[in-house]
Scaffold this active site. Structure first.
Site, PDB file in Angstrom:
ATOM      1  N   ASP A  97       0.675  -1.154   0.075  1.00  0.00           N
ATOM      2  CA  ASP A  97      -0.242  -0.016  -0.026  1.00  0.00           C
ATOM      3  C   ASP A  97       1.020   1.762  -0.001  1.00  0.00           C
ATOM      4  O   ASP A  97       1.586   1.124   0.108  1.00  0.00           O
ATOM      5  CB  ASP A  97      -0.996   0.115   1.426  1.00  0.00           C
ATOM      6  CG  ASP A  97      -2.089   0.584   0.916  1.00  0.00           C
ATOM      7  OD1 ASP A  97      -2.397   1.961   0.837  1.00  0.00           O
ATOM      8  OD2 ASP A  97      -3.851   0.281   1.138  1.00  0.00           O
TER       9      ASP A  97
ATOM     10  N   VAL B  65       1.175   0.952  -7.128  1.00  0.00           N
ATOM     11  CA  VAL B  65       1.277   0.048  -8.128  1.00  0.00           C
ATOM     12  C   VAL B  65       1.108   0.623  -9.235  1.00  0.00           C
ATOM     13  O   VAL B  65       1.361  -0.736 -10.159  1.00  0.00           O
ATOM     14  CB  VAL B  65      -0.354  -0.663  -8.359  1.00  0.00           C
ATOM     15  CG1 VAL B  65      -0.425  -1.473  -6.604  1.00  0.00           C
ATOM     16  CG2 VAL B  65      -1.338   0.460  -8.062  1.00  0.00           C
TER      17      VAL B  65
ATOM     18  N   CYS C 114      -6.592  -5.126  -5.401  1.00  0.00           N
ATOM     19  CA  CYS C 114      -7.896  -4.083  -4.174  1.00  0.00           C
ATOM     20  C   CYS C 114      -6.906  -2.492  -4.751  1.00  0.00           C
ATOM     21  O   CYS C 114      -7.874  -2.422  -4.600  1.00  0.00           O
ATOM     22  CB  CYS C 114      -7.646  -4.812  -2.718  1.00  0.00           C
ATOM     23  SG  CYS C 114      -8.516  -5.878  -2.503  1.00  0.00           S
TER      24      CYS C 114
ATOM     25  N   SER D 244     -15.381  -3.347 -10.175  1.00  0.00           N
ATOM     26  CA  SER D 244     -16.521  -2.806  -9.493  1.00  0.00           C
ATOM     27  C   SER D 244     -17.849  -3.600  -9.825  1.00  0.00           C
ATOM     28  O   SER D 244     -17.805  -2.797 -11.923  1.00  0.00           O
ATOM     29  CB  SER D 244     -16.687  -1.568  -9.020  1.00  0.00           C
ATOM     30  OG  SER D 244     -17.745  -0.735  -8.846  1.00  0.00           O
TER      31      SER D 244
ATOM     32  N   TYR E 157     -13.678   6.039 -13.166  1.00  0.00           N
ATOM     33  CA  TYR E 157     -14.123   5.257 -12.853  1.00  0.00           C
ATOM     34  C   TYR E 157     -14.433   4.059 -14.001  1.00  0.00           C
ATOM     35  O   TYR E 157     -13.865   2.869 -13.421  1.00  0.00           O
ATOM     36  CB  TYR E 157     -14.462   5.507 -11.733  1.00  0.00           C
ATOM     37  CG  TYR E 157     -14.557   4.567 -10.597  1.00  0.00           C
ATOM     38  CD1 TYR E 157     -13.423   4.309  -9.224  1.00  0.00           C
ATOM     39  CD2 TYR E 157     -15.827   3.891  -9.966  1.00  0.00           C
ATOM     40  CE1 TYR E 157     -14.331   3.738  -8.307  1.00  0.00           C
ATOM     41  CE2 TYR E 157     -15.873   2.910  -9.120  1.00  0.00           C
ATOM     42  CZ  TYR E 157     -14.843   2.600  -8.543  1.00  0.00           C
ATOM     43  OH  TYR E 157     -14.225   1.250  -7.128  1.00  0.00           O
TER      44      TYR E 157
HETATM   45  N1  LIG Z   1     -16.109   0.091  -0.917  1.00  0.00           N
HETATM   46  C1  LIG Z   1     -16.751  -0.874  -2.185  1.00  0.00           C
HETATM   47  O1  LIG Z   1     -18.044  -0.377  -2.013  1.00  0.00           O
HETATM   48  C2  LIG Z   1     -16.324  -0.350  -2.954  1.00  0.00           C
HETATM   49  C3  LIG Z   1     -15.228  -0.704  -3.926  1.00  0.00           C
HETATM   50  N2  LIG Z   1     -14.350  -1.304  -4.910  1.00  0.00           N
HETATM   51  C4  LIG Z   1     -13.345  -1.615  -5.328  1.00  0.00           C
HETATM   52  O2  LIG Z   1     -12.180  -2.367  -4.447  1.00  0.00           O
HETATM   53  C5  LIG Z   1     -10.712  -1.808  -4.171  1.00  0.00           C
HETATM   54  C6  LIG Z   1     -11.181  -1.551  -2.930  1.00  0.00           C
HETATM   55  O3  LIG Z   1     -11.870  -0.281  -2.390  1.00  0.00           O
HETATM   56  P1  LIG Z   1     -11.969   0.280  -0.384  1.00  0.00           P
HETATM   57  O4  LIG Z   1     -11.168  -0.821   0.285  1.00  0.00           O
HETATM   58  O5  LIG Z   1     -13.467   1.089  -0.727  1.00  0.00           O
HETATM   59  O6  LIG Z   1     -11.188   1.332  -0.989  1.00  0.00           O
HETATM   60  P2  LIG Z   1      -9.987   2.050   0.397  1.00  0.00           P
HETATM   61  O7  LIG Z   1      -9.643   3.797  -0.051  1.00  0.00           O
HETATM   62  O8  LIG Z   1     -10.966   1.786   1.588  1.00  0.00           O
HETATM   63  O9  LIG Z   1      -8.641   1.400   0.451  1.00  0.00           O
HETATM   64  C7  LIG Z   1      -7.678   1.560  -1.299  1.00  0.00           C
HETATM   65  C8  LIG Z   1      -6.489   1.777  -0.939  1.00  0.00           C
HETATM   66  O10 LIG Z   1      -6.007   1.649  -2.091  1.00  0.00           O
HETATM   67  C9  LIG Z   1      -4.081   2.605  -1.563  1.00  0.00           C
HETATM   68  N3  LIG Z   1      -4.066   2.782  -2.742  1.00  0.00           N
HETATM   69  C10 LIG Z   1      -4.661   3.743  -3.239  1.00  0.00           C
HETATM   70  N4  LIG Z   1      -3.708   4.608  -4.052  1.00  0.00           N
HETATM   71  C11 LIG Z   1      -2.917   3.328  -4.750  1.00  0.00           C
HETATM   72  C12 LIG Z   1      -1.494   3.495  -5.649  1.00  0.00           C
HETATM   73  N5  LIG Z   1      -1.553   3.635  -6.534  1.00  0.00           N
HETATM   74  N6  LIG Z   1      -0.940   2.534  -5.252  1.00  0.00           N
HETATM   75  C13 LIG Z   1      -0.853   1.608  -3.727  1.00  0.00           C
HETATM   76  N7  LIG Z   1      -2.034   1.706  -3.259  1.00  0.00           N
HETATM   77  C14 LIG Z   1      -3.363   2.479  -2.870  1.00  0.00           C
HETATM   78  C15 LIG Z   1      -5.039   3.232  -0.295  1.00  0.00           C
HETATM   79  O11 LIG Z   1      -3.851   3.258   0.326  1.00  0.00           O
HETATM   80  C16 LIG Z   1      -6.249   2.359   0.486  1.00  0.00           C
HETATM   81  O12 LIG Z   1      -5.505   1.913   1.886  1.00  0.00           O
HETATM   82  C17 LIG Z   1     -10.811  -0.261  -5.387  1.00  0.00           C
HETATM   83  O13 LIG Z   1     -10.400  -0.735  -5.960  1.00  0.00           O
HETATM   84  C18 LIG Z   1     -12.541   0.426  -5.442  1.00  0.00           C
HETATM   85  O14 LIG Z   1     -12.518   0.785  -6.344  1.00  0.00           O
HETATM   86  C19 LIG Z   1     -15.292  -1.813  -5.697  1.00  0.00           C
HETATM   87  C20 LIG Z   1     -16.583  -1.899  -5.920  1.00  0.00           C
HETATM   88  C21 LIG Z   1     -17.369  -1.289  -4.371  1.00  0.00           C
HETATM   89  C1  LIG Z   2     -21.868   7.658  -5.840  1.00  0.00           C
HETATM   90  C2  LIG Z   2     -22.501   6.799  -4.563  1.00  0.00           C
HETATM   91  C3  LIG Z   2     -23.615   6.816  -5.081  1.00  0.00           C
HETATM   92  C4  LIG Z   2     -23.977   7.773  -4.627  1.00  0.00           C
HETATM   93  C5  LIG Z   2     -23.733   9.066  -3.538  1.00  0.00           C
HETATM   94  O1  LIG Z   2     -25.158   9.791  -3.149  1.00  0.00           O
HETATM   95  C6  LIG Z   2     -22.671   9.081  -2.840  1.00  0.00           C
HETATM   96  C7  LIG Z   2     -21.091   7.702  -3.560  1.00  0.00           C
HETATM   97  C8  LIG Z   2     -20.502   8.200  -2.775  1.00  0.00           C
HETATM   98  C9  LIG Z   2     -19.500   6.575  -2.933  1.00  0.00           C
HETATM   99  C10 LIG Z   2     -20.524   5.854  -3.478  1.00  0.00           C
HETATM  100  C11 LIG Z   2     -21.415   6.196  -4.963  1.00  0.00           C
HETATM  101  C12 LIG Z   2     -21.556   5.195  -5.247  1.00  0.00           C
HETATM  102  O2  LIG Z   2     -21.204   5.035  -7.066  1.00  0.00           O
HETATM  103  C13 LIG Z   2     -20.634   4.045  -6.184  1.00  0.00           C
HETATM  104  C14 LIG Z   2     -19.753   3.917  -5.711  1.00  0.00           C
HETATM  105  C15 LIG Z   2     -18.353   4.045  -6.445  1.00  0.00           C
HETATM  106  C16 LIG Z   2     -19.181   4.155  -4.117  1.00  0.00           C
HETATM  107  C17 LIG Z   2     -17.990   4.408  -3.953  1.00  0.00           C
HETATM  108  C18 LIG Z   2     -17.717   3.144  -4.032  1.00  0.00           C
HETATM  109  C19 LIG Z   2     -18.598   2.813  -5.753  1.00  0.00           C
HETATM  110  O3  LIG Z   2     -19.684   1.623  -4.080  1.00  0.00           O
HETATM  111  C20 LIG Z   2     -18.104   1.325  -6.037  1.00  0.00           C
HETATM  112  O4  LIG Z   2     -17.260   1.247  -6.280  1.00  0.00           O
HETATM  113  C21 LIG Z   2     -19.273   0.897  -6.971  1.00  0.00           C
HETATM  114  O5  LIG Z   2     -19.221   0.626  -7.686  1.00  0.00           O
END
Ligand SMILES: NC(=O)C1=CN([C@@H]2O[C@H](COP(=O)(O)OP(=O)(O)OC[C@H]3O[C@@H](n4cnc5c(N)ncnc54)[C@H](O)[C@@H]3O)[C@@H](O)[C@H]2O)C=CC1
Ligand SMILES: C[C@]12CCC(=O)C=C1CC[C@@H]1[C@@H]2[C@@H](O)C[C@@]2(C)[C@H]1CC[C@]2(O)C(=O)C=O
Length: 256
Positions: free
Chosen positions: A35, A60, A86, A150, A163
């Site tokens: 990370d 990364v 991730c 996602s 995204y």
């Molecule tokens: N939380 C959610 O609802 C969803 C998350 N995702 C995807 O899941 C993955 C994890 O998301 P979360 O755990 O929610 O986010 P998070 O923000 O809690 O964790 C992401 C981690 O990636 C690290 N990171 C960011 N840029 C980096 C880089 N250039 N090199 C190395 N590390 C880096 C950050 O420091 C952080 O620790 C992401 O790829 C996100 O797009 C996808 C769908 C839904």
């Molecule tokens: C943009 C969203 C949805 C609407 C809102 O009120 C707040 C948001 C902030 C977090 C977003 C929400 C949604 O678009 C789904 C994502 C992008 C979420 C962050 C992670 C998320 O769940 C995802 O990556 C889904 O694919």
């Protein structure tokens, strides 16, 4: 399957990555947490035990950083079995802001693609070199790569053009990666999560969280990061899963 294995998790200091690190360690895998230097990866490794886990500061998108992480992996644990990608970021801008007469910044678009799509590929292209050095198991398998896309790859919302494109790229590379790596017995599977309870979502106002939860048919709640980690374990354990993206979303289809 995980007992005695060595896994590398990017974005491993927070959210879905952190839950995966904790789960893999619990199941008996050694884990290299990759990370950003500013992350809490070092603290996490101390909590889990520095014999079972190691934090390596990694961006990364950097070839040098990823190579360094692989060198540490080899030196400390002697091999690599699994990569879980991730690390990811997002921005929220429409393609054109007609009120301000301003186009989406190309820099922001490129940044999201660079971290999410290119970063994922960078870790895979370098990491499989080390996985390929493993002796194949009785099924011919040498290792597994799990990526994180996602549901936005399929139903990206307004303001998610960068995204969604970045995650669509991960979905698109899953099958060709699996085909490229099949000769070495390395599987590639992508998980496309819906809405998960990670720092980004928890920080939203309660009303917004309740609204988001309602949009999930069943179960109508945010996913627990442990449920993501549970699927990572299943993917690693199931030799027939390959070249596919699995939605993990409670039947959510995001609205425009
Ligand atoms: N939380 C959610 O609802 C969803 C998350 N995702 C995807 O899941 C993955 C994890 O998301 P979360 O755990 O929610 O986010 P998070 O923000 O809690 O964790 C992401 C981690 O990636 C690290 N990171 C960011 N840029 C980096 C880089 N250039 N090199 C190395 N590390 C880096 C950050 O420091 C952080 O620790 C992401 O790829 C996100 O797009 C996808 C769908 C839904
Ligand atoms: C943009 C969203 C949805 C609407 C809102 O009120 C707040 C948001 C902030 C977090 C977003 C929400 C949604 O678009 C789904 C994502 C992008 C979420 C962050 C992670 C998320 O769940 C995802 O990556 C889904 O694919």
């Amino acid at each position: 399957m995980l007992k005695g294995a060595v896994s590398l998790v990017t974005g491993g200091a927070s959210g879905l990555g952190k839950a995966t690190v904790e789960h893999l360690v619990k199941q008996g895998s050694k884990v290299v947490i990759c990370d950003l230097p500013s992350s809490k990866g070092s603290e996490l490794s101390k909590t889990l035990g520095e014999d079972k886990s190691t934090f390596v500061p990694v961006n990364v998108t950097s070839e040098q950083d990823v190579q360094q992480a692989l060198e540490v992996t080899k030196a400390k644990y002697g091999k690599l079995n699994n990569i879980v990608n991730c690390a990811g970021i997002g921005v929220a801008y429409k393609t054109y802001n007609f009120n301000k007469n301003r186009a989406h910044s190309l820099e922001d678009f490129a940044k999201v693609i660079t971290v999410n799509t290119i970063g994922t590929f960078n870790v895979i292209r370098l990491g499989v070199g080390l996985i390929g050095q493993n002796e194949a198991d009785k099924d011919g398998q040498r290792g597994v790569v799990v990526n994180t896309a996602s549901v936005a790859a399929y139903d990206g919302q307004m303001g998610q053009v960068a995204y969604a494109a970045s995650k669509g790229g991960i979905v698109g590379m899953t099958l060709p990666l699996a085909r490229d790596l099949a000769s070495q017995g390395i599987r590639v599977v992508t998980i496309a999560p819906g809405l998960f309870r990670t720092p980004l979502l928890i920080s939203l106002p309660e009303k917004v969280i309740a609204f988001l939860e309602k949009s999930v048919p069943f179960p109508s709640r945010l996913g627990d990061p442990k449920e993501y980690a549970q699927l990572v374990e299943s993917v690693i354990g199931n030799p027939m899963l390959n070249g596919e993206t699995i939605r993990l979303d409670g039947a959510l289809r995001m609205q425009p």
